[in-house]
Scaffold this motif. Structure first.
Motif, PDB file in Angstrom:
ATOM      1  N   ALA A   1     -18.803  -4.619   7.531  1.00 38.73           N
ATOM      2  CA  ALA A   1     -18.370  -5.746   6.707  1.00 38.73           C
ATOM      3  C   ALA A   1     -19.305  -6.038   5.544  1.00 38.73           C
ATOM      4  O   ALA A   1     -18.913  -6.701   4.596  1.00 38.73           O
TER       5      ALA A   1
ATOM      6  N   ARG B   1     -18.442  -2.296  -1.047  1.00 34.89           N
ATOM      7  CA  ARG B   1     -17.572  -1.189  -1.454  1.00 34.89           C
ATOM      8  C   ARG B   1     -16.486  -1.722  -2.372  1.00 34.89           C
ATOM      9  O   ARG B   1     -16.220  -2.930  -2.416  1.00 34.89           O
ATOM     10  N   THR B   2     -15.879  -0.793  -3.079  1.00 35.07           N
ATOM     11  CA  THR B   2     -14.723  -1.143  -3.890  1.00 35.07           C
ATOM     12  C   THR B   2     -13.580  -0.251  -3.471  1.00 35.07           C
ATOM     13  O   THR B   2     -13.700   0.969  -3.515  1.00 35.07           O
ATOM     14  N   ILE B   3     -12.507  -0.863  -2.985  1.00 36.74           N
ATOM     15  CA  ILE B   3     -11.327  -0.094  -2.633  1.00 36.74           C
ATOM     16  C   ILE B   3     -10.176  -0.664  -3.433  1.00 36.74           C
ATOM     17  O   ILE B   3      -9.768  -1.802  -3.212  1.00 36.74           O
ATOM     18  N   GLY B   4      -9.692   0.129  -4.350  1.00 36.50           N
ATOM     19  CA  GLY B   4      -8.583  -0.345  -5.175  1.00 36.50           C
ATOM     20  C   GLY B   4      -8.942  -1.647  -5.857  1.00 36.50           C
ATOM     21  O   GLY B   4      -9.934  -1.732  -6.572  1.00 36.50           O
ATOM     22  N   MET B   5      -8.140  -2.686  -5.582  1.00 28.37           N
ATOM     23  CA  MET B   5      -8.344  -3.971  -6.249  1.00 28.37           C
ATOM     24  C   MET B   5      -9.369  -4.833  -5.535  1.00 28.37           C
ATOM     25  O   MET B   5      -9.706  -5.903  -6.025  1.00 28.37           O
ATOM     26  N   ASN B   6      -9.858  -4.388  -4.374  1.00 21.79           N
ATOM     27  CA  ASN B   6     -10.779  -5.225  -3.607  1.00 21.79           C
ATOM     28  C   ASN B   6     -12.221  -4.777  -3.788  1.00 21.79           C
ATOM     29  O   ASN B   6     -12.529  -3.607  -3.616  1.00 21.79           O
TER      30      ASN B   6
ATOM     31  N   VAL C   1     -21.684  -3.676   3.863  1.00 18.63           N
ATOM     32  CA  VAL C   1     -22.349  -2.612   3.110  1.00 18.63           C
ATOM     33  C   VAL C   1     -21.900  -2.538   1.651  1.00 18.63           C
ATOM     34  O   VAL C   1     -22.528  -1.862   0.856  1.00 18.63           O
TER      35      VAL C   1
ATOM     36  N   ILE D   1     -16.058  -5.707  -2.405  1.00 16.24           N
ATOM     37  CA  ILE D   1     -16.852  -6.509  -1.471  1.00 16.24           C
ATOM     38  C   ILE D   1     -18.318  -6.195  -1.750  1.00 16.24           C
ATOM     39  O   ILE D   1     -18.714  -5.032  -1.744  1.00 16.24           O
TER      40      ILE D   1
END
Lengths: 331, 426
Positions: A71, A75-80, A73, A82
């Motif tokens: 939760a 990251r960027t996945i597509g539009m998200n 670390v 964190i």
């Protein structure tokens, strides 16, 4: 082989000291110009090892000192997106592992499992190898049959065993029922589950041990036995004083490998019982996997678990090798 | 020694790969799209039963492809038990991911909190949200956004073998736990078969907890309630059913399969299971005559009769390279037409109010049987940690089934584990 190694040992040692002295005397630059091509030759291997083993290992050590989980670390996945919010926590993960009473129970069982597996596989493997190391009819056939468990992928055999040992619908209990005997809760009873996982691991491991030890037995010169018989040695004396010592180069490797393999034998435990019932058959690696991959993935905790397992194995291996060295063996 | 660095290697690689996930563009609210213009490949992970349910979903996908000629659907059946883990691994690494995943209702908030899912509000995927049943729709929300569209809803009921119960002298199924125990013992006495077979699984514990007024957690008040007197009373019901002989000693390895097989072969009279299992049950030798299979609401505990809400949602992976096609796919699959088709063929309960008005849905026996049961289903705690709550419970339940733990011990053990998962709860 053994005698050969022994005979050469003093010579090797002498050679090494001579070379060492020469090296120490020569200037560094001289050595580089003489040996640069050797370094150039090993450089690609060192690079690959560094990338494949060195970096992940160091990364693992670093992670084990943080509180990184799936939760935090970053990251960027597509539009998200964190953000990374994990931080350095020192030895907290290790303190947590060692203060967990379940860890010590599991460690005890892991050792018991390893010792039982290695003793039985090596012992039975040696017995079978001795049987096959004599002239008998259909020897080739026996060898093929005995090597089969090893030829099938471990996870396939383990799955077959899982069905054989199934409580209600398995072959094992079916046979017991047919014979009018009470059935056994092979995988559902905590104690029996422990016995079952060891049995399956032994079944899987015996073939390798048998083949390795058979190879060792075949390299023992016949003349030694003939000479012993002339001297009136009994079969047991021949076994104790010729077979075992002559087998040692093979057996020590087999035992060391067996220990490491059993200690880290993930598929058998995980596929047969998933560590259950209620964690009864959980060994350190399966527990580390559970921590890492069940629920929220705990990178830092599982990295710390991995380090603990690595250190335990390194310590065990070096103690074993030292004890061999004391017996005059050169590893 | 080879395996140990692997842990580090895997985590290291996962991290390295996680850093290079693809970027996507923000989508504007879309309400209508010409199916002929949508193009791309949609990799769909289906977690339904590959033998029974899979073929029906595949037919639906064919329909979708014929309506969207430029979209190719790559159908992959992933076993339900592996899907959660497999998706997380793929999503973290950013490779081998599906575009659309059929996720259990309990996984959605977790995946959403980790940033793996695309928010669907205002996209083409989410059609007529007001038509969705409120309980399944609740599972799709996280932080005020919608991350999934429900496919089907379900709950647990009591499946029973009418013939065996009749032989034991009972025409109607048990309505209370006390009756359940008595009926099961009667079956054992009069037919020599097993009365009740339990499945050692977290989800299957819930009706017993709810029956006594307990629950795993109270999400509204951030309270862990698995060790409350009510929950422990529910656990005691289970241990009493086992120790009294009403329920057979449950299998631990392959527990679900063992209970299901015993039921299909007529070796046990009653099991707890959901709508998804009825098609499978009817294939058993005990149910050659379909009339022999009875389905009833779960027996009531001392407080109430209630079952947990389950089901499956369509989710879209945030890093998908084919968002437009994926949205179109989800819209099609979750439409009233598609849900009605699946309900008529498989008896899976639709999640749209409008689907229940369709004659083919109303005419389906399984839907008729299960609808009232699912209507009383209790919503679960839709929290990101929800997906982690079952593992410790199953472990402790195994301890209880093998006699190592009593009900109070299970409550205590699981409570301790939950405190590690739900930090800051009381």
């Amino acid at each position: 082989m053994t005698t050969g190694t022994r005979r050469d040992a003093p010579g090797l040692a002498a050679d090494r000291t001579v070379r060492g002295r020469r090296r120490a005397a020569g200037p560094f630059a001289g050595r580089w110009s003489a040996h640069w091509y050797a370094w150039a030759m090993v450089a690609p291997v060192l690079l690959v090892m560094g990338v494949l083993i060195g970096y992940p290992l160091l990364r693992g050590v670093y992670l084990s000192l943080t509180d990184a989980t799936e939760a935090n670390v970053g990251r960027t996945i597509g539009m998200n997106t964190i953000p990374a919010t994990y931080r350095f926590v020192g030895l907290d993960n290790y303190v947590q592992i060692f203060s967990d009473s379940e860890f010590w129970l599991r460690l005890g069982w892991t050792f018991l499992w390893t010792v039982a597996s290695v003793t039985l596989t090596v012992g039975l493997g040696l017995g079978l190898a001795m049987l096959l190391n004599r002239r008998l009819r259909f020897r080739g056939l026996y060898r093929v049959i005995l090597i089969l468990p090893w030829a099938a992928p471990a996870f396939v055999s383990t799955f077959i065993w899982r069905y054989v040992l199934n409580n209600d619908f398995g072959l094992a209990n079916g046979m017991l029922r047919a014979a009018g005997l009470p059935t056994v809760e092979w995988l559902d009873d905590p104690t029996m589950a422990k016995v079952s996982v060891i049995l399956v691991n032994v079944w899987l491991g015996i073939a390798f041990n048998m083949v390795a030890l058979l190879g060792g037995l075949q390299s023992v010169p016949r003349e030694l036995y003939e000479a012993a018989r002339v001297d009136g040695a009994s079969a047991w004396q021949q076994f104790r004083n010729i077979t075992l010592p002559m087998l040692r180069p093979v057996s020590r490797t087999v035992i060391l490998l067996g220990t490491i393999w059993s200690f880290n034998q993930f598929p058998v435990i995980f596929l047969l019982t998933r560590g259950g019932p209620n964690g009864a058959t959980e060994i350190l690696v399966t527990a580390a996997y559970r921590d890492a991959f069940m629920g929220l993935r705990d990178y830092s905790g599982s990295a710390a678990n991995g380090m603990v397992i690595l250190v335990l194995l390194v310590v065990m291996a070096s103690l074993y090798l030292r004890s061999l060295r004391k017996q005059g063996e050169v590893w | 020694m080879r395996r140990t660095p692997l842990v580090g290697l895997v985590t290291g690689l996962a991290l390295a790969l996680a850093a290079c996930g693809g970027g996507g563009s923000a989508d504007k609210p879309v309400t209508s799209v010409d199916p002929a213009t949508v193009s791309g490949t949609v990799t769909y992970w289906d977690t339904s039963d590959a033998a029974v349910e899979g073929p029906v979903f595949k037919e639906l996908i064919k329909d979708f492809e014929s309506k969207h000629p430029k979209v190719k659907v790559n159908y992959v059946n992933v076993p339900f038990g592996e899907a959660q883990n497999k998706f997380k691994t793929a999503a973290q690494g950013g490779s081998g991911t599906p575009d659309v995943l059929r996720a259990d209702v309990g996984w959605v908030t977790e995946f959403a909190s980790l940033g793996y899912l695309a928010p669907l509000d205002g996209t083409y995927a989410l059609d007529k949200p007001e038509d969705l049943l409120p309980t399944p729709a609740g599972s799709t929300k996280f932080n005020g956004k919608t991350f999934a569209v429900p496919q089907t809803t379900d709950s647990l009921g009591l499946l029973y073998n009418k013939e065996l119960l009749k032989k034991a002298g009972h025409e109607a199924p048990p309505k209370t736990i006390a009756e359940l125990k008595q009926f099961a013992l009667d079956v054992k006495d009069k037919t020599g078969k097993t009365g009740l077979t339990l499945n050692v699984d977290g989800f299957f514990v819930l009706p017993f907890l709810y029956g006594e007024g307990g629950d795993l957690v109270d999400a509204a008040n951030k309270k862990i309630t698995v060790n409350s007197p009510q929950s422990v009373a529910g656990l005691k019901v289970i241990s009493d059913l086992i120790s009294s002989g009403a329920a057979a000693k449950p299998a631990i390895a392959d527990s679900y399969l063992a209970a299901m097989t015993a039921f299909k072969e007529g070796r046990t009279a009653m099991i707890y299971n959901g709508p998804w299992s009825t098609t499978d049950a009817l294939k058993g030798s005990a149910f050659k005559n379909k009339e022999n299979l009875g389905v009833a609401p779960v027996p009531a505990g001392s407080v109430k009769a209630a079952s947990p809400t389950g089901g499956h949602d369509y989710t879209v992976y945030a890093g998908s390279k084919n968002l437009a096609a994926s949205y179109a796919f989800v819209r099609f699959m979750s439409s009233t037409d598609s849900q009605s088709k699946v309900a008529a063929r498989l008896g899976l309960l639709p999640t749209r109010t409008s689907a229940y008005a369709r004659p083919e849905v109303q005419g389906n026996e399984l839907v008729k049987t299960w609808k009232p049961i699912v209507d009383t289903g209790a919503p679960r705690a839709w929290i990101p940690e929800g997906g982690q709550l079952f593992e410790p419970l199953v472990q402790a339940y195994q301890g209880m089934a093998t006699g190592k733990l009593d009900a109070a011990g299970v409550g205590r053990t699981v409570d301790g584990k939950y405190r590690e998962i739900l930090k800051g709860w009381n």
